[in-house]
Design a protein around this motif. Structure first.
Motif, short mmCIF file in Angstrom:
data_model
loop_
_atom_site.label_atom_id
_atom_site.label_comp_id
_atom_site.label_asym_id
_atom_site.label_seq_id
_atom_site.Cartn_x
_atom_site.Cartn_y
_atom_site.Cartn_z
N GLY A 134 -10.44 8.44 -0.28
CA GLY A 134 -9.75 7.17 -0.43
C GLY A 134 -8.55 7.27 -1.36
N TRP A 135 -8.58 6.48 -2.43
CA TRP A 135 -7.49 6.49 -3.42
C TRP A 135 -7.47 7.77 -4.25
CZ3 TRP A 135 -3.84 2.64 -3.95
CH2 TRP A 135 -4.08 1.44 -3.26
N GLN A 136 -8.59 8.50 -4.29
CA GLN A 136 -8.72 9.75 -5.06
C GLN A 136 -8.45 9.52 -6.54
OE1 GLN A 136 -6.52 13.01 -3.23
NE2 GLN A 136 -6.88 12.20 -1.18
N LEU A 137 -8.84 8.34 -7.02
CA LEU A 137 -8.64 7.99 -8.44
C LEU A 137 -9.94 7.78 -9.18
CD1 LEU A 137 -5.75 5.35 -8.03
CD2 LEU A 137 -5.52 7.69 -8.88
N GLY A 138 -11.06 7.66 -8.45
CA GLY A 138 -12.32 7.34 -9.09
C GLY A 138 -12.33 5.89 -9.56
N TRP A 139 -13.40 5.52 -10.27
CA TRP A 139 -13.51 4.16 -10.80
C TRP A 139 -12.74 4.05 -12.11
CZ3 TRP A 139 -15.81 0.52 -7.80
CH2 TRP A 139 -16.58 0.98 -6.74
N PRO A 140 -12.14 2.89 -12.39
CA PRO A 140 -11.30 2.76 -13.60
C PRO A 140 -12.11 2.73 -14.88
CG PRO A 140 -11.50 0.64 -12.48
CD PRO A 140 -12.15 1.65 -11.59
N SER A 141 -11.46 3.16 -15.97
CA SER A 141 -12.07 3.10 -17.30
C SER A 141 -11.48 1.93 -18.07
CB SER A 141 -11.78 4.41 -18.06
OG SER A 141 -10.38 4.56 -18.27
N VAL A 188 0.84 -1.21 0.00
CA VAL A 188 0.00 0.00 0.00
C VAL A 188 0.87 1.25 0.00
CG1 VAL A 188 -1.74 1.30 1.28
CG2 VAL A 188 -1.93 -1.18 1.09
N ALA A 189 1.99 1.21 0.74
CA ALA A 189 2.90 2.35 0.76
C ALA A 189 3.51 2.61 -0.61
CB ALA A 189 4.01 2.11 1.79
N ALA A 190 3.79 1.53 -1.36
CA ALA A 190 4.33 1.69 -2.71
C ALA A 190 3.31 2.35 -3.63
CB ALA A 190 4.75 0.32 -3.27
N PHE A 191 2.04 1.94 -3.52
CA PHE A 191 0.98 2.60 -4.30
C PHE A 191 0.83 4.06 -3.87
CE2 PHE A 191 -0.95 -1.67 -5.32
CZ PHE A 191 -0.99 -1.50 -6.69
N ALA A 192 0.82 4.28 -2.55
CA ALA A 192 0.61 5.64 -2.04
C ALA A 192 1.69 6.59 -2.51
CB ALA A 192 0.56 5.61 -0.51
N ALA A 193 2.94 6.10 -2.60
CA ALA A 193 4.05 6.95 -3.06
C ALA A 193 3.84 7.40 -4.50
CB ALA A 193 5.37 6.19 -2.93
N GLN A 194 3.22 6.54 -5.32
CA GLN A 194 3.01 6.89 -6.73
C GLN A 194 1.84 7.86 -6.92
OE1 GLN A 194 5.38 5.82 -8.84
NE2 GLN A 194 6.19 4.94 -6.94
N TYR A 195 0.84 7.76 -6.05
CA TYR A 195 -0.36 8.58 -6.22
C TYR A 195 -0.43 9.75 -5.23
CZ TYR A 195 -1.71 4.53 -8.99
OH TYR A 195 -1.74 3.51 -9.92
N GLY A 196 0.66 9.98 -4.49
CA GLY A 196 0.72 11.12 -3.58
C GLY A 196 -0.24 11.04 -2.41
N LEU A 197 -0.44 9.85 -1.87
CA LEU A 197 -1.38 9.66 -0.76
C LEU A 197 -0.64 9.71 0.58
CD1 LEU A 197 -3.39 6.77 -2.43
CD2 LEU A 197 -4.05 9.17 -2.27
N SER A 198 -1.37 10.02 1.64
CA SER A 198 -0.77 10.33 2.95
C SER A 198 -0.49 9.07 3.76
CB SER A 198 -1.73 11.22 3.75
OG SER A 198 -2.90 10.49 4.08
N PRO A 199 0.36 9.18 4.81
CA PRO A 199 0.57 8.06 5.74
C PRO A 199 -0.72 7.60 6.41
CG PRO A 199 2.27 9.73 6.02
CD PRO A 199 1.24 10.31 5.10
N GLU A 200 -1.65 8.53 6.63
CA GLU A 200 -2.92 8.17 7.24
C GLU A 200 -3.72 7.24 6.32
OE1 GLU A 200 -1.20 11.47 9.19
OE2 GLU A 200 -1.75 11.31 7.05
N ILE A 209 3.72 0.21 -13.00
CA ILE A 209 2.27 0.11 -13.22
C ILE A 209 1.65 1.50 -13.25
CG2 ILE A 209 0.10 -0.71 -12.22
CD1 ILE A 209 1.75 -3.05 -11.02
N ALA A 210 2.03 2.35 -12.30
CA ALA A 210 1.50 3.72 -12.26
C ALA A 210 1.94 4.51 -13.49
CB ALA A 210 1.95 4.41 -10.98
N LEU A 211 3.21 4.33 -13.89
CA LEU A 211 3.74 5.05 -15.04
C LEU A 211 3.03 4.65 -16.33
CD1 LEU A 211 5.98 7.08 -15.86
CD2 LEU A 211 7.46 5.11 -16.33
N ALA A 212 2.60 3.39 -16.42
CA ALA A 212 1.90 2.90 -17.61
C ALA A 212 0.43 3.31 -17.63
CB ALA A 212 2.00 1.37 -17.68
N GLY A 213 -0.01 4.02 -16.59
CA GLY A 213 -1.41 4.46 -16.54
C GLY A 213 -2.32 3.44 -15.88
N GLY A 214 -1.74 2.57 -15.05
CA GLY A 214 -2.53 1.54 -14.38
C GLY A 214 -3.35 2.10 -13.23
N HIS A 215 -4.35 1.34 -12.84
CA HIS A 215 -5.26 1.70 -11.77
C HIS A 215 -5.31 0.51 -10.82
CE1 HIS A 215 -9.01 2.62 -9.65
NE2 HIS A 215 -9.07 3.79 -10.24
#
Length: 484
Positions: A264-271, A72-84, A129-135
């Motif tokens: 939450g993830w602040q990404l919305g639902w995937p397309s 989860v920390a690895a995902f959070a680092a890519q999407y700018g999410l907080s420690p909380e 995954i994040a760089l490729a536009g993954g969700h």
């Protein structure tokens, strides 16, 4: 008594006092346990719960907290999410794992399936995954879909059967050796960061002595709780800092919160585009499952008595449960990627226990850790964490691998496997060496003749093409740019 008239577990069970040793009692328990695949299994009717079941439960809970936090920390680092966000999502994953899947599937519905844990080898790929536009949700769903396809086609069990002992041994030796070195290095780095390098030395020396003594008296199944506890005590006594910071509480359990635009993830639902972007990563994740499952089942085969065939984990069922857990967990909002749960299965096999009893305790501990919060701090403290992984996963992997390399034929396959793993990664090493082994170019030249052409040639060839193709697409082959 079962419906077929055959005596069931409860009818055949005998008290431990009637056996000459505890090991004889545990072996008998393994031999009489006959759980149903995709049926209703109940404690004390179809399987027992013994004090030894607490060992894999504790190890699995520590491993789950650590691995999910890392992912989860690895995902959070890519999407700018907080420690909380990380703390709340890890809590949510502990409740998902404990309440929905560990108890429901691996204890009640199908104890032939290993618990669905965390897919550690995918953590380094999350930035790609994040760089490729993954969700995260799209990735979780696609991993689950491909995993179900592999399970329904019986591909998992076929790949396990197609992997010779030398290849298995080489894979385990590589994973064990690399993991052992990594954990010692990380403990040393942590001790250096707090300017107390002697703590690392003290903890490792005490761990080596205690682990050797437990092996000597044939009580190695106690290594995880004892070594972890002693490591924590030694580190604290030497002045290493520790404090509880995660307070009791419950996470938000609303999927619409987790997949909201501003929550939450602040990404919305995937397309649709998100689903297409993650396909190569999902294929690679599922391709990694077979060597994972293979390594965990080996521990059962090495530690269980020969008659205990009915409690060996089923590769296809394990993949099916991991796939279902992946789709549901991701849909609810969790950030975990599932795989066979190594920090549960390895200690359970060493403790000579079948899957379901410890699964119930693991589910209970995961729920309690998620609610109370404080156990998460203790499990993630470096001395406890590193020693638990050392004695519970990597040292047993190393030992099991060496046990499997019994002659020159196996040692040849094992050596090539280690070489190939070191060159790229364990997925490449396993796929290449399995193919060479089944072609008769290395190892036992008589073994491939005992397999059908599908299992001996085409399946290893397809596995190799899929693994190498997936690695090439995401840029994991040395010197070759990502084709994606």
């Amino acid at each position: 008594m079962s419906d077929s008239g055959e005596l069931g577990y409860a009818d055949r069970r005998r008290p431990a006092a009637s056996f000459d040793s505890r090991e004889d009692f545990l072996n008998h328990e393994l031999e009489i346990t006959n759980v149903k695949r995709w049926g209703i299994n109940l404690p004390f009717r179809d399987f027992g719960i013994e004090v030894e079941d607490w060992v894999p439960a504790l190890a699995a809970t520590i491993g789950k907290i650590v691995m999910v936090t890392a992912m989860v920390a690895a995902f959070a680092a890519q999407y700018g999410l907080s420690p909380e966000f990380i703390a709340e999502n890890v809590r949510f994953e502990l409740l998902i794992a404990g309440a929905l899947f560990v108890v429901l599937f691996s204890a009640i519905l199908n104890p032939a399936a290993n618990l669905a844990g965390t897919h550690g080898p995918m953590i380094p790929l999350i930035p790609l995954i994040a760089l490729a536009g993954g969700h995260p949700l799209a990735l979780g769903v696609m991993v689950g879909v491909f995993g179900l396809l592999l399970s329904f086609s019986k591909g998992g069990s076929r790949l396990v059967n197609a992997t010779g002992e030398g290849v298995r041994g080489g894979l385990l030796i590589y994973l064990g050796a690399v993991g052992t070195i990594s954990q010692i290095s990380k403990l040393g780095s942590w001790a250096a960061s707090i300017e107390m390098s002697a703590v690392s030395f003290g903890v490792i020396v005490v761990t080596i002595i205690l682990y050797a003594y437990l092996a000597r008296i044939q009580k190695r199944w106690l290594a995880i709780p004892l070594c972890s506890a002693i490591a924590g005590i030694v580190a604290f006594a030497m002045g290493a800092p520790f404090e509880f910071v995660t307070e009791p509480g419950l996470p938000n359990m609303n999927p619409f919160y987790w997949w909201g635009e501003d929550t939450g993830w602040q990404l919305g639902w995937p397309s649709l585009q998100h689903y297409i972007a993650v396909i190569p990563f999902a294929v690679l994740a599922v391709a990694m499952w077979s060597p994972d499952v293979l390594g965990h089942r080996v521990f059962q085969e090495l530690n269980y008595p020969p008659k205990a065939k009915k409690v060996l984990m089923n590769a296809d069922d394990t993949m099916a449960v991991a796939s279902i857990r992946q789709i549901v967990g991701a849909g609810l909002g969790g950030g975990n990627l599932a795989s066979s749960w190594g920090t549960y299965m390895i200690p359970a096999a060493i403790a000579k226990r079948p899957i379901p009893g410890g699964a119930i305790l693991t589910g209970l501990l995961c729920i309690l850790a998620g609610i109370f919060g404080y156990p998460m701090d203790l499990a993630m403290w470096e001395p406890v964490l590193r020693v638990a992984l050392l004695v519970g996963v990597f040292l047993p992997l190393l030992e099991a691998g060496m046990q499997m390399v019994k002659d020159s034929k196996n040692s040849q396959s094992a050596g090539i496997c280690i070489f190939s793993c070191a060159f790229v990664n364990p997925v490449f090493g396993w796929a290449l060496t399995m193919l060479l082994d089944n072609l008769g170019l290395i190892g036992d030249k008589e073994r491939p003749k005992q397999l059908s052409k599908l299992d001996g040639l085409w399946l290893p060839l397809i596995a190799f093409v899929v693994c190498v193709g997936s690695l090439a697409l995401v840029g994991q082959l040395p010197g070759i740019p990502a084709l994606l």
